[in-house]
Write a protein that holds these residues in place. Structure first.
Motif, PDB file in Angstrom:
ATOM      1  N   MET A   1       0.851  -1.190   0.000  1.00 34.44           N
ATOM      2  CA  MET A   1       0.000   0.000   0.000  1.00 34.44           C
ATOM      3  C   MET A   1       0.892   1.248   0.000  1.00 34.44           C
ATOM      4  SD  MET A   1      -3.005   1.133   2.642  1.00 34.44           S
ATOM      5  CE  MET A   1      -4.207   0.025   1.938  1.00 34.44           C
ATOM      6  N   ALA A   2       0.500   2.214  -0.752  1.00 31.02           N
ATOM      7  CA  ALA A   2       1.261   3.460  -0.871  1.00 31.02           C
ATOM      8  C   ALA A   2       1.121   4.299   0.397  1.00 31.02           C
ATOM      9  CB  ALA A   2       0.783   4.245  -2.067  1.00 31.02           C
ATOM     10  N   LEU A   7       2.963  10.142  -0.925  1.00 28.75           N
ATOM     11  CA  LEU A   7       2.119  10.667  -2.000  1.00 28.75           C
ATOM     12  C   LEU A   7       1.898  12.171  -1.833  1.00 28.75           C
ATOM     13  CD1 LEU A   7      -0.470   7.779  -2.331  1.00 28.75           C
ATOM     14  CD2 LEU A   7       1.509   8.247  -3.784  1.00 28.75           C
ATOM     15  N   THR A  75      -4.205   7.976  -6.567  1.00 32.51           N
ATOM     16  CA  THR A  75      -2.942   7.258  -6.698  1.00 32.51           C
ATOM     17  C   THR A  75      -2.958   5.972  -5.879  1.00 32.51           C
ATOM     18  OG1 THR A  75      -1.840   9.380  -7.010  1.00 32.51           O
ATOM     19  CG2 THR A  75      -0.437   7.496  -6.551  1.00 32.51           C
ATOM     20  N   ARG A  76      -3.463   6.026  -4.676  1.00 35.38           N
ATOM     21  CA  ARG A  76      -3.544   4.813  -3.845  1.00 35.38           C
ATOM     22  C   ARG A  76      -4.444   3.766  -4.500  1.00 35.38           C
ATOM     23  NH1 ARG A  76      -4.461   5.667   2.323  1.00 35.38           N
ATOM     24  NH2 ARG A  76      -3.565   3.593   2.340  1.00 35.38           N
ATOM     25  N   GLU A  77      -5.581   4.189  -5.042  1.00 31.54           N
ATOM     26  CA  GLU A  77      -6.483   3.243  -5.712  1.00 31.54           C
ATOM     27  C   GLU A  77      -5.798   2.610  -6.920  1.00 31.54           C
ATOM     28  OE1 GLU A  77     -10.000   5.514  -6.575  1.00 31.54           O
ATOM     29  OE2 GLU A  77     -10.704   5.424  -4.510  1.00 31.54           O
ATOM     30  N   TYR A  78      -5.063   3.401  -7.665  1.00 28.79           N
ATOM     31  CA  TYR A  78      -4.354   2.889  -8.841  1.00 28.79           C
ATOM     32  C   TYR A  78      -3.279   1.884  -8.434  1.00 28.79           C
ATOM     33  CZ  TYR A  78      -1.525   2.570 -13.025  1.00 28.79           C
ATOM     34  OH  TYR A  78      -0.837   2.090 -14.093  1.00 28.79           O
ATOM     35  N   ILE A  79      -2.502   2.211  -7.420  1.00 31.49           N
ATOM     36  CA  ILE A  79      -1.431   1.311  -6.962  1.00 31.49           C
ATOM     37  C   ILE A  79      -2.009   0.016  -6.417  1.00 31.49           C
ATOM     38  CG2 ILE A  79       0.374   1.039  -5.200  1.00 31.49           C
ATOM     39  CD1 ILE A  79       0.973   4.061  -5.632  1.00 31.49           C
ATOM     40  N   GLU A  80      -3.107   0.100  -5.692  1.00 30.35           N
ATOM     41  CA  GLU A  80      -3.709  -1.098  -5.107  1.00 30.35           C
ATOM     42  C   GLU A  80      -4.276  -2.042  -6.167  1.00 30.35           C
ATOM     43  OE1 GLU A  80      -6.426   0.256  -2.103  1.00 30.35           O
ATOM     44  OE2 GLU A  80      -4.798   1.063  -0.885  1.00 30.35           O
ATOM     45  N   LYS A  81      -4.641  -1.502  -7.322  1.00 32.70           N
ATOM     46  CA  LYS A  81      -5.146  -2.339  -8.409  1.00 32.70           C
ATOM     47  C   LYS A  81      -4.040  -3.154  -9.070  1.00 32.70           C
ATOM     48  CE  LYS A  81      -9.109   0.458  -9.670  1.00 32.70           C
ATOM     49  NZ  LYS A  81      -9.714   1.302 -10.716  1.00 32.70           N
ATOM     50  N   LYS A  82      -2.799  -2.696  -8.920  1.00 28.67           N
ATOM     51  CA  LYS A  82      -1.647  -3.352  -9.562  1.00 28.67           C
ATOM     52  C   LYS A  82      -1.232  -4.589  -8.835  1.00 28.67           C
ATOM     53  CE  LYS A  82      -0.999  -0.838 -13.069  1.00 28.67           C
ATOM     54  NZ  LYS A  82      -0.983  -1.355 -14.358  1.00 28.67           N
TER      55      LYS A  82
END
Length: 82
Positions: A1-2, A7, A75-82
């Motif tokens: 998690m970011a 961020l 940004t957190r949502e995008y990183i968590e999808k990866k």
């Protein structure tokens, strides 16, 4: 998690005019450094389109700019999808 603090630091670096918001122009200026050397194959038009899309996705209240909280959440949502 970011890490939200990291961020927020990234946001502060991108916020060139220190207004507390990111505009498409600011994103283009920062990300345009990627294409500056010409080796990436990424054009200014590519960056402009991508930045417009990022603003459209991240700007939840549709005021044409990205707040710090919108940036962190997006940004957190995008990183968590990866």
């Amino acid at each position: 998690m970011a890490d939200p603090k990291v961020l927020e630091q990234v946001f502060n670096e991108f916020d060139l005019d220190k207004s507390g918001f990111l505009t498409q122009n600011e994103l283009e200026a920062v990300l345009g450094q990627i294409a500056k050397d010409g080796k990436s194959g990424i054009t200014a038009e590519d960056i402009s389109k991508a930045c417009g899309y990022i603003v459209q996705l991240a700007d939840k209240n549709q005021d044409g700019k990205i707040s710090k909280s919108e940036f962190v959440k997006f940004t957190r949502e995008y990183i968590e999808k990866k």
